[in-house]
Enzyme design. Structure first.
Site, short mmCIF file in Angstrom:
data_model
loop_
_atom_site.label_atom_id
_atom_site.label_comp_id
_atom_site.label_asym_id
_atom_site.label_seq_id
_atom_site.Cartn_x
_atom_site.Cartn_y
_atom_site.Cartn_z
N LEU A 119 50.98 26.26 44.44
CA LEU A 119 51.01 26.85 43.10
C LEU A 119 49.78 27.68 42.78
CD1 LEU A 119 52.35 23.82 41.01
CD2 LEU A 119 53.65 25.75 41.91
N ARG A 172 45.30 28.38 43.83
CA ARG A 172 44.06 28.10 44.54
C ARG A 172 42.89 28.52 43.67
NH1 ARG A 172 42.88 29.03 50.83
NH2 ARG A 172 43.59 26.85 50.79
N VAL A 211 46.38 23.50 44.23
CA VAL A 211 47.36 22.80 43.41
C VAL A 211 48.74 23.05 44.00
CG1 VAL A 211 48.32 22.49 41.10
CG2 VAL A 211 45.90 23.07 41.37
N ASP A 236 35.75 22.74 28.83
CA ASP A 236 36.32 23.88 29.56
C ASP A 236 37.63 24.34 28.92
OD1 ASP A 236 36.15 25.84 31.49
OD2 ASP A 236 37.03 24.62 33.09
#
Length: 258
Positions: free
Chosen positions: A20, A22, A28, A135
């Site tokens: 999915l 990087r 992921v 974040d």
């Protein structure tokens, strides 16, 4: 090194279906969990980063944190594996990231307010658990079907206190994160403000700023027809002084009343 191919076992009973995403240190995957008999999301250290103990440590710490958290607007963590490589198994969330959505369009005022309420709810829960996220950004929010936002990526979340200077994402981190002084809940209020500012304008308020954030342009300078009550709430989150920002309770009350 390339991501793993479909069928590769990441952890016992966890097999890759598709790659999915990087990031700088992590991969992921969409994966299949034999134990649960369903699709899941698996985060793991990139093959070329396995020697980085700090990367593995951050991932495992995030996984342990997500397993003990339970909130409708925070992605759920199911399992944490150390061997044969660090892997965190997460729930699959439908929809797309807010960043992808904003590539196409800005959000209407009502949706911005709803997004603010949902993310404020998630942050209030985190803060009650003694954790600050640090974040907040559109790529760490999934806009799931039915208008439900999910907060992702607690890889740098920690207890309030002093943090290394520059810990976070440059255009979204609060001034106190940049200088490396003590951070607390107001840093997440700032992050939430940048997300809502971007949801309204499709721009980041600090893309072209100097090293230290000073004061964001008023959001209505970019989107003039945004309701004044919403613009005032967003702008208040981006006060350089942490003490001048609204609390999450105050922000929630404003958005709910409006």
């Amino acid at each position: 090194m390339k991501p793993f191919s479909p069928g590769r076992e990441l952890a016992p009973g966890v097999h890759v279906e598709a790659h999915l995403h990087r990031s700088r240190h992590l991969d992921v995957y969409a994966a299949r969990c034999e134990r649960r008999g369903c699709s899941i999301v698996a985060k793991t250290v990139r093959p070329d980063r396995l020697a980085r103990r700090d990367v593995a440590g951050d991932l495992l710490r995030e996984g342990r944190l997500l397993r003990r958290l339970s909130h409708p607007h925070i992605v759920r963590g199911y399992e944490v594996h150390r061997e044969p490589r660090p892997v965190v198994v997460l729930e699959t969330v439908g929809g797309e990231t807010l960043a992808h959505l904003l590539d196409r369009r800005s959000l209407p005022a009502r949706d911005i307010a709803q997004l603010g309420l949902q993310l404020a709810s998630a942050l209030r829960y985190l803060h009650a658990e003694g954790i600050v996220h640090l974040d907040l950004k559109p790529s760490n929010v999934v806009a799931a079907p039915g208008g439900c936002a999910k907060l992702l990526d607690l890889s740098i979340a920690r207890r309030p206190g002093r943090v290394p200077a520059g810990r976070g994402t440059w255009c979204n981190m609060a001034p106190e994160q940049i200088t490396g002084v003590r951070v607390g809940p107001p840093a997440d209020v700032w992050g939430l403000g940048t997300v809502l500012w971007e949801a309204a304008t499709r721009e980041n308020p600090f893309d072209d700023r100097d090293q230290l954030h000073e004061r964001a342009d008023p959001v209505r300078a970019v989107r003039a027809r945004l309701p004044r009550w919403l613009a005032a709430a967003v702008d208040a989150c981006l006060e350089p002084d942490p003490e001048a920002r609204p609390t999450l309770d105050e922000l929630t009350a404003t958005l709910t009343a409006a």
